[in-house]
Design an enzyme around this catalytic site. Structure first.
Site, PDB file in Angstrom:
ATOM      1  N   GLU A 169     -58.821 -17.915  18.485  1.00  0.00           N
ATOM      2  CA  GLU A 169     -58.353 -18.402  17.141  1.00  0.00           C
ATOM      3  C   GLU A 169     -58.790 -19.554  16.555  1.00  0.00           C
ATOM      4  O   GLU A 169     -57.895 -20.504  16.137  1.00  0.00           O
ATOM      5  CB  GLU A 169     -56.637 -18.060  17.185  1.00  0.00           C
ATOM      6  CG  GLU A 169     -56.510 -16.706  17.484  1.00  0.00           C
ATOM      7  CD  GLU A 169     -54.967 -16.526  17.649  1.00  0.00           C
ATOM      8  OE1 GLU A 169     -53.936 -17.468  17.552  1.00  0.00           O
ATOM      9  OE2 GLU A 169     -54.752 -15.376  18.195  1.00  0.00           O
ATOM     10  N   ASN A 210     -62.670 -15.644  20.483  1.00  0.00           N
ATOM     11  CA  ASN A 210     -61.723 -14.430  20.400  1.00  0.00           C
ATOM     12  C   ASN A 210     -60.709 -14.878  19.136  1.00  0.00           C
ATOM     13  O   ASN A 210     -60.485 -16.221  18.999  1.00  0.00           O
ATOM     14  CB  ASN A 210     -60.896 -14.572  21.733  1.00  0.00           C
ATOM     15  CG  ASN A 210     -59.946 -13.198  21.737  1.00  0.00           C
ATOM     16  OD1 ASN A 210     -60.246 -12.359  21.551  1.00  0.00           O
ATOM     17  ND2 ASN A 210     -58.723 -13.481  21.862  1.00  0.00           N
ATOM     18  N   HIS A 246     -54.934  -6.362  16.691  1.00  0.00           N
ATOM     19  CA  HIS A 246     -53.565  -6.066  16.509  1.00  0.00           C
ATOM     20  C   HIS A 246     -53.384  -5.487  15.210  1.00  0.00           C
ATOM     21  O   HIS A 246     -53.240  -6.201  14.144  1.00  0.00           O
ATOM     22  CB  HIS A 246     -52.846  -7.390  16.432  1.00  0.00           C
ATOM     23  CG  HIS A 246     -52.631  -8.266  17.747  1.00  0.00           C
ATOM     24  ND1 HIS A 246     -52.133  -7.842  18.914  1.00  0.00           N
ATOM     25  CD2 HIS A 246     -53.473  -9.190  18.150  1.00  0.00           C
ATOM     26  CE1 HIS A 246     -52.298  -8.447  19.817  1.00  0.00           C
ATOM     27  NE2 HIS A 246     -53.107  -9.464  19.351  1.00  0.00           N
ATOM     28  N   GLU A 275     -57.077  -7.251  22.640  1.00  0.00           N
ATOM     29  CA  GLU A 275     -55.980  -7.357  22.735  1.00  0.00           C
ATOM     30  C   GLU A 275     -55.236  -6.093  21.480  1.00  0.00           C
ATOM     31  O   GLU A 275     -54.225  -6.478  20.726  1.00  0.00           O
ATOM     32  CB  GLU A 275     -55.360  -8.480  21.926  1.00  0.00           C
ATOM     33  CG  GLU A 275     -55.824  -9.965  22.858  1.00  0.00           C
ATOM     34  CD  GLU A 275     -55.314 -11.305  22.140  1.00  0.00           C
ATOM     35  OE1 GLU A 275     -54.287 -11.152  21.426  1.00  0.00           O
ATOM     36  OE2 GLU A 275     -55.845 -12.148  22.492  1.00  0.00           O
ATOM     37  N   ASP A 277     -53.402  -3.192  20.133  1.00  0.00           N
ATOM     38  CA  ASP A 277     -52.030  -2.705  19.895  1.00  0.00           C
ATOM     39  C   ASP A 277     -51.941  -2.135  18.581  1.00  0.00           C
ATOM     40  O   ASP A 277     -52.609  -2.473  17.361  1.00  0.00           O
ATOM     41  CB  ASP A 277     -50.869  -3.219  20.415  1.00  0.00           C
ATOM     42  CG  ASP A 277     -50.514  -4.666  19.690  1.00  0.00           C
ATOM     43  OD1 ASP A 277     -51.135  -4.821  18.605  1.00  0.00           O
ATOM     44  OD2 ASP A 277     -50.161  -5.568  20.368  1.00  0.00           O
TER      45      ASP A 277
END
Length: 359
Positions: A169, A210, A246, A275, A277
């Site tokens: 990030e 990432n 996400h 990651e 979801d």
């Protein structure tokens, strides 16, 4: 990542063949001579890795959690156990037990490991942030501390980690570098330094940038591409781009995601969804579960359509331990399995997903 991120992101928001798995019980998928029986089988058929973040407390204490984790996934990421506040809560005092347990379990069950994360602006140990804030740690010492942290952690797991999220990030939503403790005190060169230090500590690990919202946010996409090109021009050993993924069903699916992946792949990078979801506004309904399943299936299909996409990792596989309810008020049910570890429609959708093009 996560906890401790995405609080501000209220917008939308695979290696060579994975190691062979030991014999495991059949999964909940229907399976057939032509269809995969579980996610490991799906990974083998598509020649990618399919992984999950691991809650180490659940790994130790919940046999049903362990069973599903080890049956379904051939790749794992420590959800929090490798973050700096976890591995060095006091300066010079390392606590490796949780991270070691994730790696140990993975090696027992033929799973590859993603290291997460070496440099981030969150979940830093208090001794570090206090020292920088009160001036007892100056810029020169901070750089030394960061180098020692990266070198120590990467060397400890040398040969046991397939890929590291080296810098997590690093960009703001407008595509500029994030105004973090690292940029403020070390300048933009900290990113190149981090990759070089990690490469020296383990020359064979794949090293990733990432980030979140790079699936759809145009300024952030362009800023990240510019950063990668600058690093490559400096001969920095960057190997991959991680898309966190996400998503929320109340927002549209990022329909150009596959093309965005290709833009990074065209720079010679590996691609990973790191990651994944898909959350929803509660309560759960059959219609919401159907939309969630569509999003998961589209994400995997996008990955499979890009030759350089090597990994599809979900950020926890069960709603029993999802980070989402703690960070998005009134939202949840983001995972492939419910609190009782029953597979949801999204799980069956993944099993039915096929490659659109050859790999």
């Amino acid at each position: 990542m996560r906890p401790l991120i995405l609080a501000l992101a209220l917008a939308l928001a695979v290696p060579p063949l994975a190691l062979a798995a030991p014999a495991t019980a059949a999964g909940p998928g229907s399976g057939s001579a032509h269809g995969p029986r579980d996610l490991r089988d799906l990974a083998r058929k598509h020649r990618i890795s399919i992984g999950s973040a691991v809650d180490v407390a659940a790994l130790r204490a919940e046999p049903d959690y362990r069973t599903v984790l080890n049956r379904e996934f051939d790749h794992v990421t420590a959800e929090n156990a490798m973050k700096w506040e976890s591995v060095e809560p006091e300066r010079g005092v390392h606590t490796w037990d949780d991270a070691d347990e994730v790696v140990r379990n993975a090696r027992r069950h033929g799973q590859r490991v993603r290291g997460h994360t070496l440099v981030w602006h969150n979940q830093l140990p208090g001794w570090l942030t206090r020292g920088v804030a009160d001036g007892t740690i100056d810029a020169a010492e901070l750089r030394t501390i960061l180098r020692e942290h990266i070198t120590t952690q990467v060397r400890r797991y040398k040969g046991k980690i397939r890929a590291w999220d080296v810098v997590n990030e690093a960009l703001e939503e407008d595509g500029t570098l994030r105004q973090s403790i690292w940029l403020t005190h070390l300048g933009p060169g900290y990113i190149a330094d981090a990759f070089r230090w990690a490469h020296r500590a383990d020359p064979h690990a794949k090293l990733y940038l990432n980030d979140y919202n790079v699936e759809w946010n145009a300024p952030k996409i362009e800023g990240t591409l510019t950063l990668v090109k600058e690093l490559q021009a400096q001969k920095v050993p960057i190997d991959g781009m991680g898309f966190q993924g996400h998503l929320g069903i109340q927002y549209g699916y990022p329909g150009d995601w596959a093309n965005v992946m290709r833009r990074f792949a065209d720079l010679g990078l590996e691609i990973a969804i790191t990651e994944m979801d898909v959350r929803m506004v509660l309560p759960v309904t059959p219609e919401k579960l159907a939309t969630q399943a569509e999003y998961y299936g589209r994400a995997l299909s996008d990955c499979l359509s890009v030759k350089a996409c090597r990994e599809f990792t979900v950020w926890g596989f069960t709603d029993r331990h999802s980070w989402v309810p703690g960070w998005f008020d009134g939202e949840g049910a983001a995972c492939l399995f419910d609190e009782n570890l029953a597979p949801k429609p999204a799980y069956e959708t993944l099993l039915a997903t096929r490659r659109v093009s050859g790999r």
